[in-house]
Scaffold this motif. Structure first.
Motif, PDB file in Angstrom:
ATOM      1  N   MET A   1      -7.559   1.328   0.549  1.00 13.15           N
ATOM      2  CA  MET A   1      -8.278   0.047   0.300  1.00 13.15           C
ATOM      3  C   MET A   1      -7.244  -0.912   1.484  1.00 13.15           C
ATOM      4  SD  MET A   1     -10.536  -1.955  -0.476  1.00 13.15           S
ATOM      5  CE  MET A   1     -11.257  -0.885  -1.625  1.00 13.15           C
ATOM      6  N   LEU A   2      -5.790  -0.451   1.391  1.00 12.42           N
ATOM      7  CA  LEU A   2      -5.009  -1.234   2.411  1.00 12.42           C
ATOM      8  C   LEU A   2      -5.303  -1.261   3.633  1.00 12.42           C
ATOM      9  CD1 LEU A   2      -2.441  -2.856   2.109  1.00 12.42           C
ATOM     10  CD2 LEU A   2      -1.093  -0.824   2.371  1.00 12.42           C
ATOM     11  N   HIS A   3      -5.575  -0.119   4.169  1.00 10.89           N
ATOM     12  CA  HIS A   3      -6.145   0.104   5.537  1.00 10.89           C
ATOM     13  C   HIS A   3      -7.309  -0.619   5.900  1.00 10.89           C
ATOM     14  CE1 HIS A   3      -2.768   3.059   6.230  1.00 10.89           C
ATOM     15  NE2 HIS A   3      -3.522   3.883   5.340  1.00 10.89           N
ATOM     16  N   LEU A   4      -8.285  -0.491   5.119  1.00 12.69           N
ATOM     17  CA  LEU A   4      -9.539  -1.669   5.499  1.00 12.69           C
ATOM     18  C   LEU A   4      -9.283  -2.908   5.312  1.00 12.69           C
ATOM     19  CD1 LEU A   4     -12.566  -1.940   5.275  1.00 12.69           C
ATOM     20  CD2 LEU A   4     -12.766  -1.936   2.786  1.00 12.69           C
ATOM     21  N   HIS A   5      -8.295  -3.451   4.386  1.00 12.32           N
ATOM     22  CA  HIS A   5      -7.604  -4.863   4.399  1.00 12.32           C
ATOM     23  C   HIS A   5      -6.912  -5.269   5.803  1.00 12.32           C
ATOM     24  CE1 HIS A   5      -6.754  -8.485   2.546  1.00 12.32           C
ATOM     25  NE2 HIS A   5      -5.635  -8.331   3.053  1.00 12.32           N
ATOM     26  N   LEU A  48     -12.026 -10.472   2.082  1.00 13.79           N
ATOM     27  CA  LEU A  48     -11.762 -11.081   0.883  1.00 13.79           C
ATOM     28  C   LEU A  48     -12.020 -10.095  -0.289  1.00 13.79           C
ATOM     29  CD1 LEU A  48     -13.482 -14.626   1.077  1.00 13.79           C
ATOM     30  CD2 LEU A  48     -11.154 -14.209   0.925  1.00 13.79           C
ATOM     31  N   ILE A  49     -13.007  -9.245  -0.088  1.00 13.19           N
ATOM     32  CA  ILE A  49     -13.227  -8.276  -1.108  1.00 13.19           C
ATOM     33  C   ILE A  49     -12.271  -7.129  -1.142  1.00 13.19           C
ATOM     34  CG2 ILE A  49     -14.646  -6.144  -1.727  1.00 13.19           C
ATOM     35  CD1 ILE A  49     -17.093  -7.913  -0.637  1.00 13.19           C
ATOM     36  N   VAL A  53      -9.586  -6.602  -4.534  1.00 11.59           N
ATOM     37  CA  VAL A  53      -9.182  -5.266  -4.894  1.00 11.59           C
ATOM     38  C   VAL A  53      -7.782  -4.884  -5.005  1.00 11.59           C
ATOM     39  CG1 VAL A  53      -9.613  -2.723  -4.765  1.00 11.59           C
ATOM     40  CG2 VAL A  53     -11.547  -4.328  -4.452  1.00 11.59           C
ATOM     41  N   ILE A  54      -7.057  -5.235  -3.913  1.00 10.81           N
ATOM     42  CA  ILE A  54      -5.602  -4.981  -3.919  1.00 10.81           C
ATOM     43  C   ILE A  54      -4.915  -5.955  -4.943  1.00 10.81           C
ATOM     44  CG2 ILE A  54      -3.495  -5.398  -2.599  1.00 10.81           C
ATOM     45  CD1 ILE A  54      -5.334  -4.391  -0.086  1.00 10.81           C
ATOM     46  N   ALA A  64       3.265 -10.025  -9.569  1.00  7.49           N
ATOM     47  CA  ALA A  64       1.944 -10.365  -9.739  1.00  7.49           C
ATOM     48  C   ALA A  64       1.817 -11.884  -9.266  1.00  7.49           C
ATOM     49  CB  ALA A  64       1.419 -10.174 -11.063  1.00  7.49           C
ATOM     50  N   ALA A  65       2.817 -12.603  -9.686  1.00  4.50           N
ATOM     51  CA  ALA A  65       2.696 -13.938  -9.031  1.00  4.50           C
ATOM     52  C   ALA A  65       2.701 -14.154  -7.464  1.00  4.50           C
ATOM     53  CB  ALA A  65       3.846 -14.858  -9.669  1.00  4.50           C
ATOM     54  N   GLN A  66       3.435 -13.376  -7.035  1.00  5.15           N
ATOM     55  CA  GLN A  66       3.599 -13.528  -5.545  1.00  5.15           C
ATOM     56  C   GLN A  66       2.435 -12.877  -4.861  1.00  5.15           C
ATOM     57  OE1 GLN A  66       7.264 -11.603  -4.539  1.00  5.15           O
ATOM     58  NE2 GLN A  66       8.518 -13.470  -4.930  1.00  5.15           N
ATOM     59  N   TYR A  67       1.696 -11.785  -5.339  1.00  3.12           N
ATOM     60  CA  TYR A  67       0.333 -11.479  -4.958  1.00  3.12           C
ATOM     61  C   TYR A  67      -0.485 -12.487  -5.037  1.00  3.12           C
ATOM     62  CZ  TYR A  67       1.700  -6.576  -3.837  1.00  3.12           C
ATOM     63  OH  TYR A  67       2.019  -5.387  -3.519  1.00  3.12           O
ATOM     64  N   GLY A  68      -0.433 -13.290  -6.055  1.00  2.00           N
ATOM     65  CA  GLY A  68      -1.274 -14.402  -6.487  1.00  2.00           C
ATOM     66  C   GLY A  68      -1.066 -15.584  -5.282  1.00  2.00           C
ATOM     67  N   ILE A  69       0.073 -15.813  -4.947  1.00  2.00           N
ATOM     68  CA  ILE A  69       0.402 -16.787  -3.781  1.00  2.00           C
ATOM     69  C   ILE A  69      -0.191 -16.265  -2.561  1.00  2.00           C
ATOM     70  CG2 ILE A  69       2.043 -17.688  -2.506  1.00  2.00           C
ATOM     71  CD1 ILE A  69       3.861 -17.611  -5.064  1.00  2.00           C
ATOM     72  N   LYS A  70      -0.282 -14.776  -2.414  1.00  4.42           N
ATOM     73  CA  LYS A  70      -0.716 -14.557  -1.061  1.00  4.42           C
ATOM     74  C   LYS A  70      -2.166 -14.495  -1.051  1.00  4.42           C
ATOM     75  CE  LYS A  70      -1.167 -10.334   1.877  1.00  4.42           C
ATOM     76  NZ  LYS A  70      -2.580 -10.542   2.076  1.00  4.42           N
ATOM     77  N   PHE A  71      -2.848 -14.337  -2.307  1.00  2.24           N
ATOM     78  CA  PHE A  71      -4.279 -14.211  -2.379  1.00  2.24           C
ATOM     79  C   PHE A  71      -4.598 -15.758  -2.013  1.00  2.24           C
ATOM     80  CE2 PHE A  71      -8.375 -14.258  -4.667  1.00  2.24           C
ATOM     81  CZ  PHE A  71      -8.787 -13.325  -4.053  1.00  2.24           C
ATOM     82  N   LEU A  72      -3.693 -16.868  -2.480  1.00  2.19           N
ATOM     83  CA  LEU A  72      -4.355 -18.220  -2.318  1.00  2.19           C
ATOM     84  C   LEU A  72      -4.069 -18.653  -0.789  1.00  2.19           C
ATOM     85  CD1 LEU A  72      -2.922 -20.136  -5.345  1.00  2.19           C
ATOM     86  CD2 LEU A  72      -5.109 -20.290  -4.504  1.00  2.19           C
TER      87      LEU A  72
END
Length: 125
Positions: A1-5, A48-49, A53-54, A64-72
């Motif tokens: 999934m990382l490669h697709l992203h 986005l999809i 998933v990631i 998890a919080a840092q991944y949330g910041i990256k998502f934002l």
């Protein structure tokens, strides 16, 4: 999934610049603008999809919080891309939004590289 992203956001960035440059302030859109914009939206959706998933795979981890910041940051980047092209279509000033897209793209990519599931870290696992 990382490669697709990674592939989808690289193509989205390239398509954004191509669509932005295919709209002239004096002459309006070229005949390639609309197809480029539609394909850009497709790759934004893929980004986005795959990013969601990631994000949900990493929930409950230490970062998890840092991944949330990256998502934002990613959502802000995508929103700014659409707003920039919309302002360009309406023949309003869009140069400031263009620079914001570049800034938030660099921040998002930098955050993604820093995180443990980033492309550089994933190479050495």
């Amino acid at each position: 999934m990382l490669h697709l992203h990674i592939l989808s956001w690289i193509l989205a960035i390239i398509l954004f610049f191509a669509a932005y440059e295919n709209f002239s302030d004096r002459q309006g859109p070229s005949r390639y603008f609309k197809p480029l914009h539609m394909v850009l939206r497709l790759f934004i959706l893929l980004t986005l999809i795959s990013g969601a998933v990631i994000f949900f795979q990493t929930m409950g981890g230490d970062m998890a919080a840092q991944y949330g910041i990256k998502f934002l940051l990613g959502l802000i980047t995508v929103g700014l891309m659409e707003m920039t092209l919309a302002r360009k279509k309406k023949k309003k000033p869009s140069r400031n939004f263009f620079f914001l897209v570049i800034l938030f793209t660099i921040l998002t990519i930098g955050m993604g590289i820093y995180l443990p599931m980033g492309p550089i870290t994933a190479l050495f696992n």
